[in-house]
Design a protein around this motif. Structure first.
Motif, PDB file in Angstrom:
ATOM      1  N   LEU A  54       3.223   2.165  11.230  1.00 60.55           N
ATOM      2  CA  LEU A  54       3.694   1.236  11.045  1.00 60.55           C
ATOM      3  C   LEU A  54       3.131   0.512   9.647  1.00 60.55           C
ATOM      4  O   LEU A  54       4.059  -0.115   8.775  1.00 60.55           O
ATOM      5  CB  LEU A  54       4.247   0.518  12.542  1.00 60.55           C
ATOM      6  N   PHE A  55       1.952   0.237  10.015  1.00 58.38           N
ATOM      7  CA  PHE A  55       1.410  -1.033   9.056  1.00 58.38           C
ATOM      8  C   PHE A  55       1.328  -0.234   8.197  1.00 58.38           C
ATOM      9  O   PHE A  55       2.138  -0.873   6.570  1.00 58.38           O
ATOM     10  CB  PHE A  55       0.413  -0.982   9.118  1.00 58.38           C
ATOM     11  N   HIS A  56       1.128   1.170   7.672  1.00 60.82           N
ATOM     12  CA  HIS A  56       1.578   1.959   6.642  1.00 60.82           C
ATOM     13  C   HIS A  56       2.672   2.064   5.426  1.00 60.82           C
ATOM     14  O   HIS A  56       2.643   1.565   4.452  1.00 60.82           O
ATOM     15  CB  HIS A  56       0.279   2.983   6.014  1.00 60.82           C
ATOM     16  N   LEU A  57       3.996   1.598   7.024  1.00 63.43           N
ATOM     17  CA  LEU A  57       5.254   2.130   6.434  1.00 63.43           C
ATOM     18  C   LEU A  57       5.496   0.651   5.644  1.00 63.43           C
ATOM     19  O   LEU A  57       6.580   0.173   4.532  1.00 63.43           O
ATOM     20  CB  LEU A  57       6.434   2.493   7.635  1.00 63.43           C
ATOM     21  N   TYR A  58       4.838  -0.895   6.006  1.00 61.46           N
ATOM     22  CA  TYR A  58       5.179  -2.103   6.267  1.00 61.46           C
ATOM     23  C   TYR A  58       4.509  -2.577   4.692  1.00 61.46           C
ATOM     24  O   TYR A  58       5.160  -2.993   3.618  1.00 61.46           O
ATOM     25  CB  TYR A  58       4.105  -3.055   7.202  1.00 61.46           C
ATOM     26  N   THR A  59       3.705  -1.651   4.176  1.00 61.45           N
ATOM     27  CA  THR A  59       3.099  -1.901   2.457  1.00 61.45           C
ATOM     28  C   THR A  59       3.133  -1.118   1.988  1.00 61.45           C
ATOM     29  O   THR A  59       3.531  -1.863   0.412  1.00 61.45           O
ATOM     30  CB  THR A  59       1.612  -1.375   2.736  1.00 61.45           C
ATOM     31  N   ALA A  60       4.949  -0.258   2.190  1.00 60.61           N
ATOM     32  CA  ALA A  60       5.534   0.413   1.095  1.00 60.61           C
ATOM     33  C   ALA A  60       6.184  -0.105   0.952  1.00 60.61           C
ATOM     34  O   ALA A  60       6.090   0.419  -0.605  1.00 60.61           O
ATOM     35  CB  ALA A  60       5.869   1.744   1.656  1.00 60.61           C
ATOM     36  N   TYR A  61       7.148  -1.173   1.383  1.00 59.51           N
ATOM     37  CA  TYR A  61       8.037  -1.279   1.223  1.00 59.51           C
ATOM     38  C   TYR A  61       7.557  -3.321   0.624  1.00 59.51           C
ATOM     39  O   TYR A  61       8.007  -3.890   0.196  1.00 59.51           O
ATOM     40  CB  TYR A  61       9.178  -2.058   2.930  1.00 59.51           C
ATOM     41  N   ALA A  62       6.558  -4.186   1.714  1.00 55.56           N
ATOM     42  CA  ALA A  62       5.714  -5.240   0.867  1.00 55.56           C
ATOM     43  C   ALA A  62       4.842  -5.300   0.127  1.00 55.56           C
ATOM     44  O   ALA A  62       4.024  -3.899  -0.257  1.00 55.56           O
ATOM     45  CB  ALA A  62       5.553  -6.221   2.719  1.00 55.56           C
ATOM     46  N   ILE A  63       4.193  -5.834  -0.259  1.00 61.95           N
ATOM     47  CA  ILE A  63       2.882  -6.355  -1.094  1.00 61.95           C
ATOM     48  C   ILE A  63       1.958  -6.427  -0.447  1.00 61.95           C
ATOM     49  O   ILE A  63       1.746  -7.554   0.427  1.00 61.95           O
ATOM     50  CB  ILE A  63       3.739  -6.901  -1.816  1.00 61.95           C
ATOM     51  N   VAL A  64       1.228  -6.281  -0.496  1.00 67.76           N
ATOM     52  CA  VAL A  64      -0.217  -6.317   0.136  1.00 67.76           C
ATOM     53  C   VAL A  64      -0.990  -5.980  -0.719  1.00 67.76           C
ATOM     54  O   VAL A  64      -1.747  -5.036  -1.379  1.00 67.76           O
ATOM     55  CB  VAL A  64      -0.524  -5.055   1.409  1.00 67.76           C
ATOM     56  N   PRO A  65      -2.551  -6.521  -1.307  1.00 65.40           N
ATOM     57  CA  PRO A  65      -3.216  -7.075  -1.468  1.00 65.40           C
ATOM     58  C   PRO A  65      -4.217  -5.868  -1.579  1.00 65.40           C
ATOM     59  O   PRO A  65      -4.482  -4.910   0.017  1.00 65.40           O
ATOM     60  CB  PRO A  65      -4.044  -8.190  -1.791  1.00 65.40           C
ATOM     61  N   THR A  66      -4.140  -5.194  -3.040  1.00 66.27           N
ATOM     62  CA  THR A  66      -5.499  -3.254  -2.251  1.00 66.27           C
ATOM     63  C   THR A  66      -6.590  -3.859  -1.915  1.00 66.27           C
ATOM     64  O   THR A  66      -7.171  -3.116  -1.479  1.00 66.27           O
ATOM     65  CB  THR A  66      -4.996  -3.134  -4.414  1.00 66.27           C
ATOM     66  N   GLN A  67      -7.288  -4.948  -2.687  1.00 60.45           N
ATOM     67  CA  GLN A  67      -8.479  -5.304  -2.214  1.00 60.45           C
ATOM     68  C   GLN A  67      -8.388  -5.270  -0.327  1.00 60.45           C
ATOM     69  O   GLN A  67      -9.482  -5.229   0.528  1.00 60.45           O
ATOM     70  CB  GLN A  67      -9.090  -7.300  -2.322  1.00 60.45           C
ATOM     71  N   THR A  68      -7.338  -5.606   0.332  1.00 66.22           N
ATOM     72  CA  THR A  68      -7.013  -5.203   1.741  1.00 66.22           C
ATOM     73  C   THR A  68      -6.457  -4.259   2.042  1.00 66.22           C
ATOM     74  O   THR A  68      -7.503  -3.657   2.937  1.00 66.22           O
ATOM     75  CB  THR A  68      -5.773  -6.859   1.928  1.00 66.22           C
ATOM     76  N   LEU A  69      -5.163  -3.701   1.835  1.00 67.60           N
ATOM     77  CA  LEU A  69      -5.098  -2.482   2.019  1.00 67.60           C
ATOM     78  C   LEU A  69      -6.246  -1.348   1.899  1.00 67.60           C
ATOM     79  O   LEU A  69      -5.580  -0.745   3.228  1.00 67.60           O
ATOM     80  CB  LEU A  69      -4.348  -1.777   0.830  1.00 67.60           C
ATOM     81  N   ARG A  70      -6.843  -1.649   1.720  1.00 63.39           N
ATOM     82  CA  ARG A  70      -7.594  -0.267   1.190  1.00 63.39           C
ATOM     83  C   ARG A  70      -9.248   0.142   2.249  1.00 63.39           C
ATOM     84  O   ARG A  70      -8.911   0.737   2.975  1.00 63.39           O
ATOM     85  CB  ARG A  70      -8.239   0.412  -0.368  1.00 63.39           C
ATOM     86  N   PRO A  71      -9.513  -1.377   2.145  1.00 65.01           N
ATOM     87  CA  PRO A  71     -10.226  -1.237   2.854  1.00 65.01           C
ATOM     88  C   PRO A  71      -9.350  -1.026   4.724  1.00 65.01           C
ATOM     89  O   PRO A  71     -10.416  -0.710   5.500  1.00 65.01           O
ATOM     90  CB  PRO A  71     -11.140  -3.182   3.136  1.00 65.01           C
ATOM     91  N   VAL A  72      -8.769  -1.850   5.037  1.00 63.55           N
ATOM     92  CA  VAL A  72      -7.923  -1.792   6.533  1.00 63.55           C
ATOM     93  C   VAL A  72      -8.012  -0.671   6.789  1.00 63.55           C
ATOM     94  O   VAL A  72      -7.729   0.298   7.834  1.00 63.55           O
ATOM     95  CB  VAL A  72      -6.535  -2.616   5.984  1.00 63.55           C
ATOM     96  N   HIS A  73      -7.296   0.400   5.907  1.00 60.53           N
ATOM     97  CA  HIS A  73      -6.712   1.852   5.519  1.00 60.53           C
ATOM     98  C   HIS A  73      -8.708   2.676   6.356  1.00 60.53           C
ATOM     99  O   HIS A  73      -8.037   3.352   7.417  1.00 60.53           O
ATOM    100  CB  HIS A  73      -6.377   2.398   4.609  1.00 60.53           C
TER     101      HIS A  73
END
Length: 679
Positions: A54-73
């Motif tokens: 669900l988080f990654h589906l959310y990030t596909a549509y919303a804007i999540v900073p790269t510096q946050t998305l990659r580490p959280v992934h």
């Protein structure tokens, strides 16, 4: 190979539960042997996996900073990996204290990074003590995650690159470099977006996981079963029906899954009895199943995970990658179809009677929407959506169209009608299973991508890529042909030890520069490497697809691998056309939609026809059969013709077409004279 296919006892072959269990072990070898946890702990793991999707589906549509998305992934991946994959087989199906420690440490490492903000990134050239502690911890966690999900090879290879970075001054020429201290290495690999959180993890966090979620939605809505049933209904009743069914079904199944082993096992479980009934010997049947599974990695609309990396490395649209894959994919399946046709004639197969529950028309009328799900990704990309948004909306389409029939609904109708009101009923719904499966399926690939980030970071830091390319070119004497041969061998050798994704990443940074330096366009060089990286699926000791097929058929794994090579080798000579001459780039449709708009369509058609005839000649040469059985001289002439047509030059084309025409004329004359039994 003349004894590859026979009749008789094999006609009653069935796939036993033991065979399927062995085949599943090969899937586990590729994707990791996950724990099966029940009770509240199992519900917790399912919840985390669902939240991850669900988080990654959310990030596909919303804007999540790269510096946050990659580490959280990476945090999600490591947390689930340590809880779902045991440290050793004897601890399987239970979670030990050290698993919890590693999982929580992964969270701590990422929380420390994110809370550090810009100050953390700015001090990457001189990290403090805690930076180094957490950085070293992350390196060790990634190495262990790779070991748990893919085995020992990738951690060993990655560790070798780390040692290379640390011991540069002590290495013999020409591999010497100034060397880097652990702090400097941690600064690059942990504290910037050039190492672990680099390109590979970027693709894993923004594309690969979305495609695994999409594939899981298709699986749990019954699309896979429909594709198999459709292929069986469409291709039965002919001498080549069994082989054609495998080829068509592998394309339909493999397109959305992108997994060679999974496609091989899924199809083999239902198709092997049919192949045996048609007259395929165990090793030949396994070879064909594995060859079909191999096509899954190079078939649009998903291809393998490495295809997403191509787009990122080249900074091009994923639609351009799909475009480049179209003609090579058609040529690959042309080779398989030709091999199947020759098999039917060579071994005098009879018609294959396939027990099918429904006709093609009825299946299409009932489940047409599964085709819509398959093509919707391309439709959205052509409409102008990004690849991330395209797969997001394709997943949404798959979700809503699943409700067109009760038996494909991703949420049971009982939930809505009130027959099942307990949370457990919804928790076990196909939707939850799909969201869970999408996250679990990406764990091994994502762990590999994190490890590959270490390799890419070391190569960039030490300049190994340019150094290696200079060495290859020197050995080749500046010859493009020899450089291409050496590059293909390097990719193949690397692929013997590591999976496709890792093989492509490693060779993209160390081998591609050699081809580019000699004037090969970057897109052609990367596609060349990609296709030879795919060979790792059918190359011992990691020939997982043929080994899984052999487990199903009861054949010999290595003989099955040789049979798979027989079916696929004609198509795998085609990539040389990409790099040896500018005209060969027509097979890649010039590399982009913009270049295609200004391309010479006659040139593209010409090179495609040349490649097709070359593949046909190679198929006949390797099988020893064209219109009728070939003589030794005819077989040699066909092989020479095939190799000549693969080499893009006017002289080679004239020789190739000429030899092929002479063989066809000789075959026609001998067949008319009744000389059809020449050995």
């Amino acid at each position: 190979m003349s004894e590859a296919i026979g009749n008789g006892a094999a006609a009653t072959a069935v796939v036993s539960d033991e065979a399927l269990r062995k085949a599943e072990l090969f899937i586990e070898e590729e994707e990791g042997a996950a724990n099966h946890i029940k009770g509240w702990l199992g519900a917790f793991l399912t919840t985390v996996a669902v939240v991850m999707s669900l988080f990654h589906l959310y990030t596909a549509y919303a804007i999540v900073p790269t510096q946050t998305l990659r580490p959280v992934h990476v945090a999600f991946v490591l947390f689930l990996t340590f809880l779902m994959f045991p440290v050793a087989a004897k601890f399987r199906h239970r979670i030990m204290w050290w698993d919890w420690f590693a999982a929580l440490l992964a969270i701590a490492v990422v929380v420390y990074l994110i809370l550090g903000g810009d100050d953390f990134t700015d001090r990457n050239t001189s990290p403090n003590g805690w930076d180094i502690v957490f950085g070293v911890s992350l390196l060790l966690l990634v190495l262990e995650a790779m070991r748990r999900t893919t085995g020992w090879v990738m951690p060993i290879v990655t560790s070798a690159f780390i040692v290379y970075a640390l011991t540069g001054p002590y290495l013999p020429a020409p591999w010497t470099h100034k060397g880097y201290e652990i702090g400097r290495l941690i600064g690059v690999l942990y504290m910037t977006l050039e190492g672990i959180f680099g390109v590979a993890v970027d693709v894993s966090s923004s594309l690969i996981i979305l495609f695994t979620i999409f594939g899981a939605f298709l699986q749990y809505s019954g699309a896979g079963k429909f594709y198999i049933d459709f292929s069986f209904a469409a291709m039965g009743g002919k001498a080549t029906g069994a082989g054609r069914t495998v080829v068509l079904a592998s394309f339909l199944l493999g397109g959305p899954s992108g997994s060679g082993v999974a496609t091989t096992v899924t199809l083999g479980a239902v198709a092997y009895p049919m192949l045996a009934k048609a007259g395929y010997e165990k090793n030949a049947a396994g070879g064909l199943l594995a060859a079909g599974g191999l096509g899954a990695i190079i078939s649009p609309p998903v291809l393998g995970a490495a295809a997403f990396l191509i787009a990122e490395f080249l900074k091009i649209s994923y639609l351009d990658v799909l475009l480049m894959a179209c003609i090579p994919t058609l040529l690959f399946y042309l080779a398989l179809f030709l091999m199947v046709e020759i098999d039917a004639r060579k071994y005098a197969m009879g018609k294959t009677v396939i027990d099918k529950a429904d006709s093609v028309w009825n299946l299409t009328r009932k489940y047409w929407f599964h085709f819509l799900s398959l093509v919707s990704i391309i439709f959205f990309m052509m409409w102008g959506f990004s690849p991330v948004l395209s797969v997001f909306w394709a997943t949404v389409v798959s979700f809503f169209t699943s409700f067109l029939r009760r038996d494909t609904a991703l949420i049971s109708y009982d939930v809505f009608t009130g027959a099942t009101r307990r949370m457990a009923g919804f928790f076990a719904s196909p939707l939850i299973k799909a969201l869970e499966g999408g996250s679990v399926s990406v764990l091994n690939v994502a762990a590999t991508c994190a490890g590959a980030g270490i390799i890419v970071g070391v190569v960039t830091l030490t300049g190994l890529g340019l150094k290696f390319s200079s060495i290859v070119i020197d050995y080749a004497g500046g010859s493009l042909l020899l450089t291409a041969v050496f590059t293909s061998l390097v990719v193949w050798i690397v692929g013997l030890a590591v999976p496709v994704t890792a093989s492509y990443i490693i060779c993209a940074v160390i081998a591609a520069p050699a081809l580019i330096k000699l004037g090969v366009p970057d897109f052609a060089a990367h596609m060349f490497i990609f296709y030879y990286a795919v060979l790792s699926e059918v190359s011992p000791p990691t020939a997982l697809s043929p080994f899984a097929a052999a487990a199903i058929t009861g054949g010999d794994p290595y003989k099955t691998t040789l049979q798979c090579w027989k079916y696929t080798v004609p198509a795998f000579l085609v990539p040389f056309m990409f790099v040896l001459d500018p005209s060969g780039q027509g097979l890649l449709l010039m590399g982009s939609t913009k270049a295609l708009a200004a391309a010479n369509w006659w040139s593209i058609a010409e090179v495609t026809l040349t490649a097709a005839v070359g593949i046909a000649a190679l198929a006949g040469g390797f099988q020893g059969w064209a219109l009728i059985r070939t003589t030794l001289i005819e077989r040699v002439m066909l092989l020479v013709a095939g190799f000549a047509l693969v080499y893009p030059s006017l002289t080679a084309d004239v020789v190739g077409f000429g030899l092929a025409a002479i063989v066809m004329a000789m075959q026609v004359l001998r067949r008319r004279a009744g000389l059809v039994t020449v050995p």
